[in-house]
Scaffold this active site. Sequence first.
Site, mmCIF file in Angstrom:
data_model
loop_
_atom_site.group_PDB
_atom_site.id
_atom_site.type_symbol
_atom_site.label_atom_id
_atom_site.label_comp_id
_atom_site.label_asym_id
_atom_site.label_seq_id
_atom_site.Cartn_x
_atom_site.Cartn_y
_atom_site.Cartn_z
ATOM 1 N N HIS A 130 7.483 5.930 5.893
ATOM 2 C CA HIS A 130 7.875 5.543 4.532
ATOM 3 C C HIS A 130 7.373 4.138 4.211
ATOM 4 O O HIS A 130 6.721 3.919 3.186
ATOM 5 C CB HIS A 130 9.390 5.598 4.337
ATOM 6 C CG HIS A 130 9.818 4.882 3.090
ATOM 7 N ND1 HIS A 130 9.750 5.459 1.847
ATOM 8 C CD2 HIS A 130 10.228 3.602 2.888
ATOM 9 C CE1 HIS A 130 10.119 4.579 0.931
ATOM 10 N NE2 HIS A 130 10.415 3.436 1.543
ATOM 11 N N HIS A 135 4.471 2.109 0.847
ATOM 12 C CA HIS A 135 4.443 0.778 0.223
ATOM 13 C C HIS A 135 3.129 0.031 0.366
ATOM 14 O O HIS A 135 2.735 -0.696 -0.545
ATOM 15 C CB HIS A 135 5.542 -0.105 0.831
ATOM 16 C CG HIS A 135 6.932 0.236 0.392
ATOM 17 N ND1 HIS A 135 7.431 -0.128 -0.834
ATOM 18 C CD2 HIS A 135 7.924 0.913 1.014
ATOM 19 C CE1 HIS A 135 8.683 0.300 -0.952
ATOM 20 N NE2 HIS A 135 9.010 0.939 0.163
ATOM 21 N N GLU A 176 10.459 1.860 -5.624
ATOM 22 C CA GLU A 176 10.726 3.064 -4.834
ATOM 23 C C GLU A 176 10.474 4.368 -5.595
ATOM 24 O O GLU A 176 9.953 5.316 -5.027
ATOM 25 C CB GLU A 176 12.174 3.061 -4.313
ATOM 26 C CG GLU A 176 12.480 1.959 -3.311
ATOM 27 C CD GLU A 176 11.757 2.113 -1.976
ATOM 28 O OE1 GLU A 176 11.142 3.171 -1.726
ATOM 29 O OE2 GLU A 176 11.792 1.145 -1.181
ATOM 30 N N SER A 195 5.958 8.862 -0.220
ATOM 31 C CA SER A 195 6.125 9.193 1.197
ATOM 32 C C SER A 195 6.941 10.457 1.403
ATOM 33 O O SER A 195 7.229 10.831 2.532
ATOM 34 C CB SER A 195 6.785 8.011 1.928
ATOM 35 O OG SER A 195 8.083 7.772 1.414
HETATM 36 FE FE LIG Z 1 10.988 1.662 0.626
#
Ligand SMILES: [Fe+2]
Length: 285
Positions: A130, A135, A176, A195
């Site tokens: 993730h 990111h 997010e 993700s």
């Molecule tokens: Fe995150």
Amino acid sequence: MTGETDHALRGDYSRMRPDYTVDQDWDAYTPEQHELWRRLYRRQMSLVPRYACREFQESLAAIDIAGAIPRFELVNRKLGSATHWQLVAVPGLLPDLMFFEHLANRRFPVTVWIREPAEFDYIVEPDIFHDFFGHVPMLFNPVFADYMQACGRGGLKAQALGAIEMLSRLYWYSVEFGLIETPQGPRAYGAGILSSGGEITYSVDSPDPNRIGFDLLRIMQTRYKIDTFQETYFVIRDFGELFEATAPDFTPYYEQLRGREPHAASAVLATDRVLHRGAHPARAA
Ligand SMILES: [Fe+2]
């Protein structure tokens, strides 16, 4: 990523430095863990061309992370020259203040551990897949990279003003779970979407959730779900819109919003720029 947890944290916090960083210890990853990374990577890459924003795809193509769990020190050379960000290895979730302190100094904390094979589709805490896959590519984009630093600075200020909840909602609905408008329709730039094998298609294609134009104050007073797919996604026009939203001092906004009852995650307001009104509440993730 930061987050409220009601269970013991999974990482090994015994050897961290005062700023919560650790060494990545890349040699300790097993062949099975690298294989799990490759499987996760392949699954997401079967979806990314259709569902991810162009900026994510371009950055992902520039870093070679298909074959194994990435070494942070190697990626840091490219990231440093691209946007002056650096990755730091951490045991897992961090306290809000420490997390925002890193962002404010252009350091992105990446969890060192990878999920178990049985957690292929869902993990309770963010792992390296993730944190890295979701990111890191966006940190190569100069405008988004500046926005992330602004989130860090904003987080430190919000903490001092007792407004961390409102700032956290902005982080949640943008970093997010953000979507961006494109001529082909909405595309994902949020790491929680990028993700996830399920939410990446749901967020863009499903008739169930709301898709509403980005609105800073609206977002800062909207609850979010942490254990289901989102009931509402906020959609930016471009990354400039996102960065410009963080330019003003938020102090008067917090004063204005403090004490108001937050909107439900599923709410649609008369003042919303509604791109799509959701048909059903979100199902479990
Ligand atoms: Fe995150």
